[in-house]
Design an enzyme around this catalytic site. Structure first.
Site, PDB file in Angstrom:
ATOM      1  N   ASP A   1      10.613  12.074   0.677  1.00 56.75           N
ATOM      2  CA  ASP A   1      11.875  12.778   0.423  1.00 56.75           C
ATOM      3  C   ASP A   1      12.584  12.124  -0.769  1.00 56.75           C
ATOM      4  O   ASP A   1      13.054  10.986  -0.671  1.00 56.75           O
ATOM      5  CB  ASP A   1      12.745  12.688   1.694  1.00 56.75           C
ATOM      6  CG  ASP A   1      14.136  13.278   1.478  1.00 56.75           C
ATOM      7  OD1 ASP A   1      14.392  13.841   0.395  1.00 56.75           O
ATOM      8  OD2 ASP A   1      14.958  13.153   2.402  1.00 56.75           O
TER       9      ASP A   1
ATOM     10  N   TYR B   1      -6.451  13.076   1.857  1.00 54.41           N
ATOM     11  CA  TYR B   1      -6.030  11.679   1.650  1.00 54.41           C
ATOM     12  C   TYR B   1      -6.768  11.095   0.449  1.00 54.41           C
ATOM     13  O   TYR B   1      -6.170  10.449  -0.419  1.00 54.41           O
ATOM     14  CB  TYR B   1      -6.344  10.903   2.933  1.00 54.41           C
ATOM     15  CG  TYR B   1      -6.282   9.397   2.873  1.00 54.41           C
ATOM     16  CD1 TYR B   1      -5.070   8.720   3.007  1.00 54.41           C
ATOM     17  CD2 TYR B   1      -7.450   8.627   2.745  1.00 54.41           C
ATOM     18  CE1 TYR B   1      -5.024   7.332   2.994  1.00 54.41           C
ATOM     19  CE2 TYR B   1      -7.413   7.246   2.730  1.00 54.41           C
ATOM     20  CZ  TYR B   1      -6.197   6.598   2.846  1.00 54.41           C
ATOM     21  OH  TYR B   1      -6.153   5.225   2.839  1.00 54.41           O
TER      22      TYR B   1
ATOM     23  N   LYS C   1      -5.331   9.772  -3.037  1.00 52.43           N
ATOM     24  CA  LYS C   1      -5.484   8.377  -3.485  1.00 52.43           C
ATOM     25  C   LYS C   1      -6.114   8.338  -4.882  1.00 52.43           C
ATOM     26  O   LYS C   1      -5.766   7.470  -5.705  1.00 52.43           O
ATOM     27  CB  LYS C   1      -6.322   7.585  -2.487  1.00 52.43           C
ATOM     28  CG  LYS C   1      -5.619   7.312  -1.135  1.00 52.43           C
ATOM     29  CD  LYS C   1      -4.430   6.361  -1.263  1.00 52.43           C
ATOM     30  CE  LYS C   1      -3.977   5.839   0.099  1.00 52.43           C
ATOM     31  NZ  LYS C   1      -2.772   5.003   0.008  1.00 52.43           N
TER      32      LYS C   1
ATOM     33  N   THR D   1     -12.264  -0.936   4.502  1.00 53.13           N
ATOM     34  CA  THR D   1     -11.785  -0.851   5.888  1.00 53.13           C
ATOM     35  C   THR D   1     -10.962  -2.079   6.278  1.00 53.13           C
ATOM     36  O   THR D   1     -11.424  -3.216   6.125  1.00 53.13           O
ATOM     37  CB  THR D   1     -12.991  -0.773   6.846  1.00 53.13           C
ATOM     38  OG1 THR D   1     -13.824   0.307   6.436  1.00 53.13           O
ATOM     39  CG2 THR D   1     -12.541  -0.568   8.286  1.00 53.13           C
ATOM     40  N   VAL D   2      -9.749  -1.843   6.780  1.00 52.59           N
ATOM     41  CA  VAL D   2      -8.887  -2.915   7.274  1.00 52.59           C
ATOM     42  C   VAL D   2      -8.500  -2.559   8.712  1.00 52.59           C
ATOM     43  O   VAL D   2      -7.986  -1.455   8.955  1.00 52.59           O
ATOM     44  CB  VAL D   2      -7.595  -3.055   6.435  1.00 52.59           C
ATOM     45  CG1 VAL D   2      -6.837  -4.313   6.831  1.00 52.59           C
ATOM     46  CG2 VAL D   2      -7.897  -3.045   4.942  1.00 52.59           C
TER      47      VAL D   2
HETATM   48  N1  LIG Z   1      -6.297   0.363   7.159  1.00 51.79           N
HETATM   49  C1  LIG Z   1      -7.252   0.660   6.268  1.00 51.79           C
HETATM   50  O1  LIG Z   1      -8.471   0.641   6.579  1.00 51.79           O
HETATM   51  C2  LIG Z   1      -6.871   1.036   4.854  1.00 51.79           C
HETATM   52  C3  LIG Z   1      -7.897   1.143   3.899  1.00 51.79           C
HETATM   53  C4  LIG Z   1      -7.579   1.502   2.602  1.00 51.79           C
HETATM   54  C5  LIG Z   1      -6.260   1.741   2.252  1.00 51.79           C
HETATM   55  N2  LIG Z   1      -5.281   1.624   3.189  1.00 51.79           N
HETATM   56  C6  LIG Z   1      -3.899   1.913   2.781  1.00 51.79           C
HETATM   57  O2  LIG Z   1      -3.067   0.821   3.080  1.00 51.79           O
HETATM   58  C7  LIG Z   1      -1.729   1.276   3.284  1.00 51.79           C
HETATM   59  C8  LIG Z   1      -1.177   0.707   4.579  1.00 51.79           C
HETATM   60  O3  LIG Z   1      -1.965   1.181   5.660  1.00 51.79           O
HETATM   61  P1  LIG Z   1      -2.049   0.468   7.094  1.00 51.79           P
HETATM   62  O4  LIG Z   1      -3.457   0.544   7.523  1.00 51.79           O
HETATM   63  O5  LIG Z   1      -1.324  -0.840   7.070  1.00 51.79           O
HETATM   64  O6  LIG Z   1      -1.236   1.537   7.958  1.00 51.79           O
HETATM   65  P2  LIG Z   1      -0.111   1.341   9.070  1.00 51.79           P
HETATM   66  O7  LIG Z   1      -0.150   2.607   9.868  1.00 51.79           O
HETATM   67  O8  LIG Z   1      -0.238   0.035   9.793  1.00 51.79           O
HETATM   68  O9  LIG Z   1       1.229   1.301   8.199  1.00 51.79           O
HETATM   69  C9  LIG Z   1       1.713   2.397   7.504  1.00 51.79           C
HETATM   70  C10 LIG Z   1       3.235   2.294   7.475  1.00 51.79           C
HETATM   71  O10 LIG Z   1       3.742   3.365   6.651  1.00 51.79           O
HETATM   72  C11 LIG Z   1       4.891   3.896   7.284  1.00 51.79           C
HETATM   73  N3  LIG Z   1       5.112   5.275   6.824  1.00 51.79           N
HETATM   74  C12 LIG Z   1       4.341   6.359   7.109  1.00 51.79           C
HETATM   75  N4  LIG Z   1       4.896   7.449   6.565  1.00 51.79           N
HETATM   76  C13 LIG Z   1       6.028   7.048   5.919  1.00 51.79           C
HETATM   77  C14 LIG Z   1       7.024   7.709   5.174  1.00 51.79           C
HETATM   78  N5  LIG Z   1       6.967   9.034   4.987  1.00 51.79           N
HETATM   79  N6  LIG Z   1       8.032   6.990   4.659  1.00 51.79           N
HETATM   80  C15 LIG Z   1       8.103   5.641   4.848  1.00 51.79           C
HETATM   81  N7  LIG Z   1       7.184   4.949   5.564  1.00 51.79           N
HETATM   82  C16 LIG Z   1       6.161   5.649   6.084  1.00 51.79           C
HETATM   83  C17 LIG Z   1       4.586   3.817   8.774  1.00 51.79           C
HETATM   84  O11 LIG Z   1       5.776   3.881   9.564  1.00 51.79           O
HETATM   85  C18 LIG Z   1       3.875   2.469   8.870  1.00 51.79           C
HETATM   86  O12 LIG Z   1       4.792   1.409   9.117  1.00 51.79           O
HETATM   87  C19 LIG Z   1      -1.804   2.820   3.247  1.00 51.79           C
HETATM   88  O13 LIG Z   1      -1.434   3.276   1.972  1.00 51.79           O
HETATM   89  C20 LIG Z   1      -3.269   3.097   3.492  1.00 51.79           C
HETATM   90  O14 LIG Z   1      -3.692   4.331   2.937  1.00 51.79           O
HETATM   91  C21 LIG Z   1      -5.541   1.285   4.485  1.00 51.79           C
END
Ligand SMILES: NC(=O)c1ccc[n+]([C@@H]2O[C@H](COP(=O)([O-])OP(=O)(O)OC[C@H]3O[C@@H](n4cnc5c(N)ncnc54)[C@H](O)[C@@H]3O)[C@@H](O)[C@H]2O)c1
Length: 256
Positions: A60, A146, A150, A178-179
């Protein structure tokens, strides 16, 4: 010297909290910007002094303007980490217009809104942007909207680097593999072996930790990376370099 402020969107999440913890080592303060204020406030208590929370919906533009006001009040942002993100539809067949637009809004449009709202503050401090993208933006690993978003975010990183370089702003991307985070909860519940199965495809034989991602962000945001802008740094235990089992099949060699 002016206080150095970091802003981490999605800062209440698992990777976001690790990034905040890392930034607190060389920033004076970190603002966790998350739509889940309760989780962000709980995270600030864990992270300790210097950390504060603000409720922001990064999809937003008006909410991003409120974030800019909060950052200005805290002294102005020097490091922006666009970390908020999540994936919805798992395949093209299961996607629809609404899920496609939601994935794009959160994983591409939001980074543009947040950066635009904070660009003047970043320029005033010759600051830097680190966009958290994904290996999904570099190759096909499922979750199409997604992934397309990205990939767009990787290009947005270059667009910022080239247009704002003359203002002293650097922009780089970190692409995790992957995390293990709460984003995987449903998949781990459906298949408890999902992380072990994923690790088999990684050259290093393991998946990535939130701290691995956070250290790369800390480096790119630091003066050590002062000549680095417009790049995407995979933090992926070798996934985008190649897949050992395929190298073994293609070469018919047990050396892999
Ligand atoms: N976990 C993985 O395997 C992985 C791999 C590659 C990239 N990533 C990227 O890392 C980043 C963090 O992911 P994560 O795994 O820690 O996820 P997570 O779900 O632990 O954290 C995501 C956070 O984003 C917040 N969020 C979601 N929509 C929102 C919005 N509209 N406004 C504000 N906050 C919002 C959520 O409340 C949450 O706290 C992401 O961009 C994800 O695409 C994650």
């Amino acid at each position: 010297m002016a206080a150095r402020l970091g802003v981490v969107t999605g800062g209440a999440g698992d990777i976001g909290q690790a990034i905040a913890r890392r930034l607190l080592r060389d920033h004076d303060a970190v603002l966790l910007a998350d739509r889940d204020l309760g989780a962000a406030e709980a995270a600030t208590r864990d992270l300790g002094p210097g950390c504060s929370a603000v409720c922001v919906d990064v999809t937003d533009p008006a909410s991003c303007a409120d974030l800019a006001a909060a950052a200005a009040e805290a002294g102005g942002v020097a490091t922006l980490v666009n970390n908020a993100g999540a994936a919805a539809a798992v395949s093209l067949r299961s996607a629809d217009a609404a899920s496609w637009q939601a994935d794009r809004a959160l994983n591409l449009d939001a980074a543009y809104y947040v950066f635009s709202a904070l660009a003047d503050q970043l320029a005033a401090r010759r600051g830097s942007v680190v966009n958290i993208v994904s290996v999904n933006g570099m190759g096909v690993f499922g979750h199409p909207a997604y992934s397309a978003a990205k990939a767009g975010m990787i290009h947005l990183t270059r667009l910022i680097a080239v247009e704002y370089g003359s203002k002293g702003i650097r922009a780089n991307a970190v692409a995790p593999g992957t995390v293990r985070t709460r984003a995987w909860e449903a998949r781990a519940a459906a298949n408890p072996a999902v992380f072990d199965q994923a690790a088999e495809h990684y050259a290093l034989g393991r998946i990535v930790t939130p701290e691995d991602v956070a250290e790369a962000v800390g480096f790119l945001a630091s003066p050590l990376a002062g000549a680095i802008t417009g790049v995407v740094l995979p933090v992926d235990c070798g996934l985008t370099a190649g897949i050992p089992a395929l190298a073994r099949t293609f070469s018919q060699s047990d050396d892999y």
